[in-house]
Design an enzyme around this catalytic site. Structure first.
Site, PDB file in Angstrom:
ATOM      1  N   ASP A  30       0.872  -1.166   0.000  1.00 32.11           N
ATOM      2  CA  ASP A  30       0.000   0.000   0.000  1.00 32.11           C
ATOM      3  C   ASP A  30       0.922   1.233   0.000  1.00 32.11           C
ATOM      4  OD1 ASP A  30      -2.117   1.748   0.078  1.00 32.11           O
ATOM      5  OD2 ASP A  30      -3.121   0.812   1.776  1.00 32.11           O
TER       6      ASP A  30
HETATM    7  C1  BGC Z   1      -5.019   3.286   0.297  1.00 35.19           C
HETATM    8  C2  BGC Z   1      -5.297   2.223  -0.744  1.00 35.19           C
HETATM    9  C3  BGC Z   1      -5.093   2.770  -2.129  1.00 35.19           C
HETATM   10  C4  BGC Z   1      -3.702   3.363  -2.239  1.00 35.19           C
HETATM   11  C5  BGC Z   1      -3.390   3.896  -3.624  1.00 35.19           C
HETATM   12  C6  BGC Z   1      -3.743   4.057   0.037  1.00 35.19           C
HETATM   13  O1  BGC Z   1      -3.675   5.176   0.841  1.00 35.19           O
HETATM   14  O2  BGC Z   1      -4.958   2.679   1.566  1.00 35.19           O
HETATM   15  O3  BGC Z   1      -6.599   1.744  -0.582  1.00 35.19           O
HETATM   16  O4  BGC Z   1      -5.306   1.765  -3.077  1.00 35.19           O
HETATM   17  O5  BGC Z   1      -3.605   4.416  -1.311  1.00 35.19           O
HETATM   18  O6  BGC Z   1      -4.074   5.041  -3.912  1.00 35.19           O
END
Ligand code: BGC
Length: 768
Positions: free
Chosen positions: A303
């Site tokens: 993530d």
């Molecule tokens: C979130 C994810 C997301 C990623 C990319 C993160 O802050 O937890 O759900 O896919 O960002 O944007």
């Protein structure tokens, strides 16, 4: 269930696990041939993902690609992936085509390998202007209709390809088991079976039927956030979870397993930690459970900046280099390190120093290349907008509207106040009445959804839809409370309750649209689940007018309303129904459509009594005799699976194909459901089990199967639900799956039947 005559059949040999995705030998040949030609730097480059803003010029009015940065990112560091919308805001499909085409051109020219672009198209085309936005996943869960999850995903995939993007970070399959958590609405509710079934359907919708050959109308998924993210002990986002080994295997893992068995090509890891171990550092969960135990050859992406979090937040690594070593050795294949290519330099050093084996780099690179081949990116790095004439079609809008109708939940309807009689004068009030932002929630045109109202001129708010449906002359609008749109999601402007009360005097009924403004992730944290004081005061004051009140809850998580619920004649939870939610609600309130949503989560009553429907039986006990006046009571506002309709259904004849069974059996349950009211309606039929005695305190109830059926007035249908006897197994104290002999009470509607397991089984394999 446990009995004295317990006879276990232990399976000692480890069964050979079939590959989760059977490989295509042609693709594997290509992957190996390419891998052989690649340098270490090129391989490491494929393992990095940067955000689009890194390759954009600084300080320009509009996003523009910075050619010098392209040279650095692709020419020098050979970066394999880019994510996110430029400046984290939706753009037109044509702009997407231009931007991603330029990236692909550069990637092919400098590396000879296409780039993979990824977007959070989380409830439809989040980052593509004009695309279709569906209800959020929590709504979809309320429909108990897996076809909706599949269809919304199929349309989203098509419209995402129309935006030249082949990969999405969706569906989200964390279990929404703590109502305080600000990401409750992104998931399919608190139950693992609902998340598993909806998740598998969404995977098929996004990717199609053949994960080895994803066609130009489909995209790859990244199921997230693997796993246990939804139960932070504090209720706050990205804080530690404490989860028992049983619950982790039995519940949290189940949706990911189902998604992988449905062909999911990639998985995103959970930002946080479980039992003190950050998931990004957890070899057992990443490599053993996912890649080895499921024999899965897909890719695990981090993530956002989460390798950095291993040293910055979690303190399990002393610096970035050590964090990279831990995460890559644990099984991470691609680092979403949005703003920095330092990963490339540090990982190369780690390989040179022998701290990360070359075999791990090759394995990760293979997984990236395999994904790109499976997506057809080598042959077709771009998909062009002109080839997608059905982008944002009328049919898609109909699907989104019907979906919204099917996902709204009627929780109370005293004296059948709903549907609202024609010609009545209606006060529409509350801060959520005239806001597209409130209907959609986060991941809508921007991350926080805070600019939604700028993108949605052609869509109807609740107020606009009500004006169209009931006649402008019959609607009075006075919000009473408004949000401070420039502030934090929870900030409200000075209340004007007196104005709303004055407006209520001339009407027949009050429709109060209350709840939350949009938020996403950590900015959505809260310290009190109760609805805002201002909004409670508004409803209290309106109730004093004596006019009947219909509460419309539009909120990402169940805010506590025990103080005002008794004042309302009707309550509808619309959760976050998306751009077509205003129209859908007006159709329902007018009686032109019927409610069929049921709660996919437990609606709590009090801050201090948060629970889930599958609580342990010992959570609900009567008062003990004697001086020690011990008791525990599960008291909720509305139970999981609760939801009313404008018609009524009667259940009868619950039967099972086998009353006595063993582990190898399949059990088919049939039940007759009759529409006993005067309107056509859909009913979600839920089959629950209760294990009456077990070696570990059993869950009160578990959902084992569900289906949705439409019935004309007076019509009866026989619903048939089949489960495997092994579905009734649980993870025992030794961490092994076990089906114990004894009785289970099965329930559908008000019907119950008891079945008996006559011969138990313990499994030695981690998955059954
Ligand atoms: C979130 C994810 C997301 C990623 C990319 C993160 O802050 O937890 O759900 O896919 O960002 O944007």
């Amino acid at each position: 269930m446990l009995a004295l005559s317990l006879t276990f059949v232990a399976c000692t040999q480890k069964a050979t696990v079939e590959p989760a995705i059977p490989q295509d030998p042609e693709i594997e040949k290509k992957v190996e041939a390419l891998l052989k030609r690649m340098t270490l730097e090129e391989k490491i480059g494929q393992m990095v993902e940067l955000t689009a803003d890194v390759i954009g010029k600084q300080g320009t009015a509009e996003y523009e690609i910075d050619e010098a940065m392209l040279d650095t990112v692709f020419g020098k560091y050979k970066v394999g992936s880019i994510l996110n919308a430029p400046r984290t805001m939706a753009i037109t499909p044509q702009r997407w085509e231009e931007i991603i085409s330029r990236i692909q051109e550069k990637s092919m020219e400098t590396i000879g390998i296409p780039c993979i672009y990824g977007l959070d198209q989380n409830h439809g085309t989040t980052y593509t202007m004009g695309g279709t936005l569906f209800p959020q996943n929590l709504n979809v869960a309320a429909s108990f209709n897996t076809d909706l999850a599949k269809e919304a995903a199929r349309i989203t995939a098509y419209e995402t390809r129309a935006s030249n993007c082949p990969w999405t970070y969706s569906p989200t399959l964390d279990l929404s088991r703590d109502p305080r958590w600000p990401r409750i609405w992104e998931n399919y509710g608190e139950d693992c079976l609902v998340n598993a079934k909806m998740g598998a359907a969404a995977v098929k919708g996004f990717q199609g039927e053949d994960p080895n050959h994803i066609g130009p109308k489909n995209i790859a998924v990244s199921v997230k956030h693997y796993m246990g993210y939804g139960v932070p002990r504090t209720g706050k986002d990205r804080t530690p979870a404490i989860i028992s080994p049983q619950e982790l295997r039995e519940k949290h893992f189940a949706p990911y397993k189902a998604a992988i068995e449905a062909g999911a090509l990639t998985v995103m890891a959970n930002s946080g930690s479980i039992n003190g171990m950050p998931v990004h550092a957890n070899y057992e969960l990443l490599t053993q459970w996912l890649k080895e135990d499921l024999n899965w050859d897909g890719l695990i992406v981090t993530d956002w900046a989460d390798i950095n979090n291993l040293y910055q937040r979690e303190k399990v690594a002393k610096d970035k280099k050590e964090a990279i070593k831990i995460a890559i050795n644990a099984g991470i294949d691609m680092s979403m390190d949005p703003y920095s290519w330092e990963f490339c330099i540090l990982l190369k050093q780690l390989v040179d120093e022998g701290e990360v084996p070359m075999s791990r780099i090759d394995d990760a690179t293979r997984r990236v290349l395999r994904l790109k081949y499976r997506l057809g990116l080598f042959d077709r790095p771009n998909t062009l907008y002109k080839d997608y004439p059905e982008f944002a079609s009328d049919e898609a809008a109909v699907v989104a509207t019907k979906a919204a109708e099917e996902t709204m939940i009627l929780l109370k309807n005293k004296a059948d106040i709903l549907p609202l009689a024609k010609g009545k004068k209606i006060l529409v009030t509350g801060p959520n009445a005239n806001s597209m932002r409130c209907l959609n929630g986060g991941w809508t045109y921007t991350w926080q959804g805070h600019l939604t109202n700028l993108f949605t001129a052609e869509h109807n708010t609740i107020l606009e839809a009500m004006q169209q449906k009931f006649g402008k002359g019959n609607i009075v609008y006075e919000p009473g409370i408004t949000y401070n749109e420039a502030g934090a999601y929870w900030e409200e402007n000075a209340p004007q309750i007196g104005k709303a009360v004055a407006a209520a005097r001339g009407v027949d009924v009050i429709v109060a649209c209350i709840g939350e403004n949009s938020y996403c992730e950590t900015p959505g944290n809260l310290t009190d689940l109760t609805l805002s004081r201002n909004q409670l005061d508004l409803v209290q004051a309106l109730a004093k007018t004596g006019k009947p009140i219909v509460l419309i809850l539009s909120e990402g998580r169940p805010r506590l309303i025990n103080e005002i619920e008794p004042l309302a004649q009707a309550v509808v939870d619309i959760i976050l129904p998306g751009n077509y939610g205003g129209n859908a609600l007006a159709n329902l309130l007018a009686g032109e459509a019927n409610f069929s949503g049921k709660l996919p989560f437990t609606y709590p009553k009090d801050n201090g009594s948060l629970t889930t429907y599958d609580y342990k039986v010992s959570e609900q006990v009567g008062t003990m005799a004697g001086a020690y006046d011990y008791n525990a009571v599960v008291d909720v506002q509305w139970a999981f699976g609760y939801g009313l309709s404008y018609t009524t259904f009667e259940y009868s004849n619950l039967k099972v194909s086998k009353n006595n069974f063993t582990a190898a059996d399949e059990l088919t349950f049939t039940v007759d459901v009759k529409n006993t009211g005067k309107r056509v309606g859909k009913e979600a039929v839920l089959l629950f089990s209760s294990d009456l005695l077990a070696s570990l305190t059993p869950d009160s109830r578990r959902l084992r199967a569900f289906d949705k059926v439409e019935l004309q007035p007076g019509e009866t249908k026989t619903i048939s639900l089949t489960i495997k006897a092994s579905d009734l197994a649980f993870v025992g104290n030794d961490g092994k799956w076990v089906l114990e002999p004894g009785d289970f009470r099965m329930q559908a509607g008000d019907q119950t039947v008891t079945i008996t397991c006559t011969d138990g089984k313990k499994w030695e394999t981690p998955n059954i």
